[in-house]
Scaffold this motif. Structure first.
Motif, PDB file in Angstrom:
ATOM      1  N   TRP A   1       0.841  -1.198   0.000  1.00 38.89           N
ATOM      2  CA  TRP A   1       0.000   0.000   0.000  1.00 38.89           C
ATOM      3  C   TRP A   1       0.875   1.247   0.000  1.00 38.89           C
ATOM      4  O   TRP A   1       0.644   2.193  -0.769  1.00 38.89           O
ATOM      5  CB  TRP A   1      -0.906  -0.018   1.228  1.00 38.89           C
ATOM      6  N   GLY A   2       1.886   1.266   0.847  1.00 38.22           N
ATOM      7  CA  GLY A   2       2.772   2.419   0.922  1.00 38.22           C
ATOM      8  C   GLY A   2       3.574   2.643  -0.343  1.00 38.22           C
ATOM      9  O   GLY A   2       3.805   3.784  -0.759  1.00 38.22           O
ATOM     10  N   LEU A   3       4.018   1.557  -0.986  1.00 32.68           N
ATOM     11  CA  LEU A   3       4.766   1.697  -2.240  1.00 32.68           C
ATOM     12  C   LEU A   3       3.868   2.242  -3.348  1.00 32.68           C
ATOM     13  O   LEU A   3       4.299   3.061  -4.164  1.00 32.68           O
ATOM     14  CB  LEU A   3       5.367   0.352  -2.639  1.00 32.68           C
ATOM     15  N   GLY A   4       2.596   1.786  -3.384  1.00 29.63           N
ATOM     16  CA  GLY A   4       1.654   2.359  -4.340  1.00 29.63           C
ATOM     17  C   GLY A   4       1.451   3.835  -4.083  1.00 29.63           C
ATOM     18  O   GLY A   4       1.408   4.647  -5.021  1.00 29.63           O
ATOM     19  N   TYR A   5       1.340   4.195  -2.815  1.00 31.32           N
ATOM     20  CA  TYR A   5       1.173   5.604  -2.454  1.00 31.32           C
ATOM     21  C   TYR A   5       2.399   6.414  -2.857  1.00 31.32           C
ATOM     22  O   TYR A   5       2.282   7.554  -3.313  1.00 31.32           O
ATOM     23  CB  TYR A   5       0.939   5.716  -0.947  1.00 31.32           C
ATOM     24  N   LEU A   6       3.581   5.840  -2.708  1.00 28.16           N
ATOM     25  CA  LEU A   6       4.812   6.519  -3.105  1.00 28.16           C
ATOM     26  C   LEU A   6       4.791   6.844  -4.596  1.00 28.16           C
ATOM     27  O   LEU A   6       5.178   7.942  -5.019  1.00 28.16           O
ATOM     28  CB  LEU A   6       6.015   5.643  -2.757  1.00 28.16           C
ATOM     29  N   VAL A   7       4.337   5.890  -5.404  1.00 30.99           N
ATOM     30  CA  VAL A   7       4.224   6.133  -6.851  1.00 30.99           C
ATOM     31  C   VAL A   7       3.271   7.290  -7.123  1.00 30.99           C
ATOM     32  O   VAL A   7       3.568   8.190  -7.918  1.00 30.99           O
ATOM     33  CB  VAL A   7       3.735   4.849  -7.571  1.00 30.99           C
ATOM     34  N   VAL A   8       2.124   7.288  -6.439  1.00 30.08           N
ATOM     35  CA  VAL A   8       1.123   8.339  -6.628  1.00 30.08           C
ATOM     36  C   VAL A   8       1.698   9.698  -6.262  1.00 30.08           C
ATOM     37  O   VAL A   8       1.500  10.697  -6.968  1.00 30.08           O
ATOM     38  CB  VAL A   8      -0.129   8.022  -5.781  1.00 30.08           C
ATOM     39  N   VAL A   9       2.434   9.771  -5.164  1.00 27.07           N
ATOM     40  CA  VAL A   9       3.019  11.033  -4.701  1.00 27.07           C
ATOM     41  C   VAL A   9       4.070  11.537  -5.685  1.00 27.07           C
ATOM     42  O   VAL A   9       4.124  12.733  -6.011  1.00 27.07           O
ATOM     43  CB  VAL A   9       3.633  10.843  -3.297  1.00 27.07           C
ATOM     44  N   LEU A  10       4.926  10.653  -6.177  1.00 27.61           N
ATOM     45  CA  LEU A  10       5.987  11.069  -7.103  1.00 27.61           C
ATOM     46  C   LEU A  10       5.411  11.566  -8.427  1.00 27.61           C
ATOM     47  O   LEU A  10       5.895  12.557  -8.996  1.00 27.61           O
ATOM     48  CB  LEU A  10       6.945   9.904  -7.340  1.00 27.61           C
ATOM     49  N   VAL A  11       4.380  10.905  -8.933  1.00 25.95           N
ATOM     50  CA  VAL A  11       3.741  11.357 -10.167  1.00 25.95           C
ATOM     51  C   VAL A  11       3.107  12.735  -9.955  1.00 25.95           C
ATOM     52  O   VAL A  11       3.241  13.631 -10.795  1.00 25.95           O
ATOM     53  CB  VAL A  11       2.684  10.344 -10.645  1.00 25.95           C
ATOM     54  N   HIS A  12       2.431  12.900  -8.832  1.00 22.46           N
ATOM     55  CA  HIS A  12       1.805  14.181  -8.521  1.00 22.46           C
ATOM     56  C   HIS A  12       2.845  15.297  -8.480  1.00 22.46           C
ATOM     57  O   HIS A  12       2.678  16.352  -9.103  1.00 22.46           O
ATOM     58  CB  HIS A  12       1.077  14.085  -7.178  1.00 22.46           C
ATOM     59  N   GLY A  13       3.942  15.058  -7.772  1.00 23.89           N
ATOM     60  CA  GLY A  13       4.990  16.073  -7.678  1.00 23.89           C
ATOM     61  C   GLY A  13       5.643  16.358  -9.015  1.00 23.89           C
ATOM     62  O   GLY A  13       5.922  17.513  -9.352  1.00 23.89           O
ATOM     63  N   GLY A  14       5.881  15.294  -9.802  1.00 18.12           N
ATOM     64  CA  GLY A  14       6.514  15.491 -11.102  1.00 18.12           C
ATOM     65  C   GLY A  14       5.661  16.299 -12.064  1.00 18.12           C
ATOM     66  O   GLY A  14       6.157  17.167 -12.780  1.00 18.12           O
ATOM     67  N   LEU A  15       4.354  16.028 -12.088  1.00 17.67           N
ATOM     68  CA  LEU A  15       3.458  16.791 -12.957  1.00 17.67           C
ATOM     69  C   LEU A  15       3.325  18.234 -12.500  1.00 17.67           C
ATOM     70  O   LEU A  15       3.363  19.162 -13.311  1.00 17.67           O
ATOM     71  CB  LEU A  15       2.086  16.123 -12.993  1.00 17.67           C
ATOM     72  N   TYR A  16       3.178  18.428 -11.199  1.00 15.37           N
ATOM     73  CA  TYR A  16       2.995  19.782 -10.678  1.00 15.37           C
ATOM     74  C   TYR A  16       4.223  20.637 -10.943  1.00 15.37           C
ATOM     75  O   TYR A  16       4.131  21.839 -11.226  1.00 15.37           O
ATOM     76  CB  TYR A  16       2.722  19.727  -9.176  1.00 15.37           C
ATOM     77  N   ALA A  17       5.417  20.025 -10.836  1.00 16.07           N
ATOM     78  CA  ALA A  17       6.665  20.769 -11.013  1.00 16.07           C
ATOM     79  C   ALA A  17       6.809  21.325 -12.427  1.00 16.07           C
ATOM     80  O   ALA A  17       7.605  22.237 -12.654  1.00 16.07           O
ATOM     81  CB  ALA A  17       7.852  19.876 -10.673  1.00 16.07           C
ATOM     82  N   GLN A  18       6.050  20.805 -13.383  1.00 13.08           N
ATOM     83  CA  GLN A  18       6.124  21.319 -14.749  1.00 13.08           C
ATOM     84  C   GLN A  18       5.681  22.771 -14.840  1.00 13.08           C
ATOM     85  O   GLN A  18       6.131  23.514 -15.712  1.00 13.08           O
ATOM     86  CB  GLN A  18       5.270  20.464 -15.686  1.00 13.08           C
ATOM     87  N   VAL A  19       4.768  23.182 -13.954  1.00 14.70           N
ATOM     88  CA  VAL A  19       4.271  24.563 -14.012  1.00 14.70           C
ATOM     89  C   VAL A  19       4.589  25.353 -12.752  1.00 14.70           C
ATOM     90  O   VAL A  19       4.490  26.577 -12.751  1.00 14.70           O
ATOM     91  CB  VAL A  19       2.742  24.595 -14.246  1.00 14.70           C
ATOM     92  N   ASN A  20       4.952  24.681 -11.677  1.00 15.06           N
ATOM     93  CA  ASN A  20       5.211  25.395 -10.431  1.00 15.06           C
ATOM     94  C   ASN A  20       6.164  24.573  -9.575  1.00 15.06           C
ATOM     95  O   ASN A  20       5.765  23.604  -8.938  1.00 15.06           O
ATOM     96  CB  ASN A  20       3.893  25.631  -9.680  1.00 15.06           C
ATOM     97  N   ARG A  21       7.410  24.985  -9.527  1.00 12.57           N
ATOM     98  CA  ARG A  21       8.430  24.223  -8.808  1.00 12.57           C
ATOM     99  C   ARG A  21       8.322  24.390  -7.292  1.00 12.57           C
ATOM    100  O   ARG A  21       9.027  23.706  -6.549  1.00 12.57           O
ATOM    101  CB  ARG A  21       9.824  24.619  -9.288  1.00 12.57           C
TER     102      ARG A  21
END
Length: 377
Positions: A113-133
């Motif tokens: 569960w935690g590893l799945g959550y880690l993937v979700v968090v990293l994708v969220h951060g990576g996408l958001y960083a495209q427009v706002n670091r």
């Protein structure tokens, strides 16, 4: 999600109210997320006890924080390019892993569960960083939450629960500790539609609980009546949220300035939706149990889940109305209290009797609102 010094997200280019709506890939994403939510119904139905409720609340708390982050993300970063869509699909895979691990999240499945959550968090951060670091200043908080869940999966007993509770509280407390500064404007129409679709899909999935509960019973008059009553309850829960309040909510948010809108969205669509969504989960668990033996008295757990679930939903909806000032919450609060009073009906008489009582309570509340306001109700 990125957080401002007032608890809202960090600044990016303010989007205009240009008709931007929910995309099909976001709807696809939500279908996977709702599967995770329906797994919570199964967890609660399996263990209708204070411990089962604690587990569901902890799981939901972590899920709801990051889902809201994705709703705000796609409000700002439209998933219109191939790369963004592929990244969202990776995020969906993370949610799927979490969904599959949910039934055993407190019993050997916490690491997955935690590893799945880690993937979700990293994708969220990576996408958001495209427009706002500036999201990179908040990303560590979400990573800490993921680490806490993984740590919970490596422990047992009270430490497991302590780590899960910490994983819920750390991100929510972040706005009061981290001060990135700045704000951004959120599109009212997109937020209202995205959350509305989520509630609708979750209500629709709750109907599945009817079929699961009745799956071992013959299709006769009794089971048919029970199924119709279960559907009637889902429809009764749909009505107060979607009759006109969703349109009123969009109108109210559109009239606000950027600062007020951000705060209102946080309060109405994050905090007020917590009891609303958990109410659907609890009510669906109660319905699932009630369908198995619809004409028999319910055990205490299912009767409480059914009545308290409806009450929580109505209280969340009342808070939602009050925050956005789109209608008086008083009648719905009263209906929530009466829903709790319906619990003995199921425990002493039958599941069908409690379903009938709950439907009548909601219908009476809506009719009372209609007479008092002159609106469609």
């Amino acid at each position: 999600m990125a957080i401002s010094d007032a608890g809202g997200p960090v600044e990016t280019a303010p989007p205009a109210e240009d008709g931007y709506r929910v995309t099909t890939v976001e709807l696809f994403f939500d279908l996977v997320f709702v599967f995770t939510i329906t797994q919570l119904t199964g967890v609660l139905a399996h263990e209708l006890s204070p411990v089962g409720l604690l587990r569901v609340v902890a799981l939901f708390g972590v899920l709801w924080w990051i889902y809201s982050g994705y709703a705000w993300l796609t409000n700002t970063v439209a998933p219109t390019t191939t790369l963004r869509r592929l990244l969202l699909l990776v995020g969906m895979a993370g949610f799927l892993i979490m969904a599959l691990a949910t039934p055993r999240a407190f019993d050997g499945g916490g690491v997955a569960w935690g590893l799945g959550y880690l993937v979700v968090v990293l994708v969220h951060g990576g996408l958001y960083a495209q427009v706002n670091r500036q999201i990179l200043r908040v990303l560590p908080v979400n990573l800490v939450a993921a680490a806490l869940v993984i740590g919970a999966g490596l422990t047992s007993g009270p430490p497991t629960y302590a780590l899960w509770i910490a994983a819920v509280l750390v991100p929510i407390a972040a706005p009061y500790v981290i001060r990135p500064g700045g704000r951004f404007s959120l599109r009212a129409g997109h937020i209202v539609e995205r959350n509305g679709l989520l509630v609708l899909i979750t209500l629709g999935e709750s109907v599945v609980a009817i079929g699961i509960g009745l799956s071992e019973n013959p299709l006769d008059t009794r089971t048919t009546v029970a199924a119709v009553l279960g559907l009637a309850l889902a429809a009764a829960l749909w009505w107060p949220y979607f009759a006109e309040d969703d349109l009123r909510a969009e109108s109210a948010l559109t009239r606000m300035d950027d600062a007020r809108r951000t705060g209102a969205i946080m309060n109405a669509y994050f905090y007020a939706h917590i009891p609303l969504m958990l109410g659907i989960v609890a009510a669906a668990a109660g319905v699932k149990k009630a369908m198995a033996h619809p004409v028999e008295a319910l055990h205490t757990g299912p009767a409480v889940a059914l009545g308290a679930g409806v009450a929580a939903y109505l209280l969340g909806d009342a808070a939602f109305r009050r925050i956005l000032r789109i209608g008086s919450p008083a009648i719905r609060v009263g209906a929530a209290v009466l829903s709790l009073a319906a619990i003995p009906v199921g425990a002493l008489l039958a599941g069908e009797a409690e379903l009938i009582a709950l439907v009548l309570i909601i219908v009476a509340a809506l009719l009372t609102e209609r007479r008092s306001t002159g609106g469609p109700g």
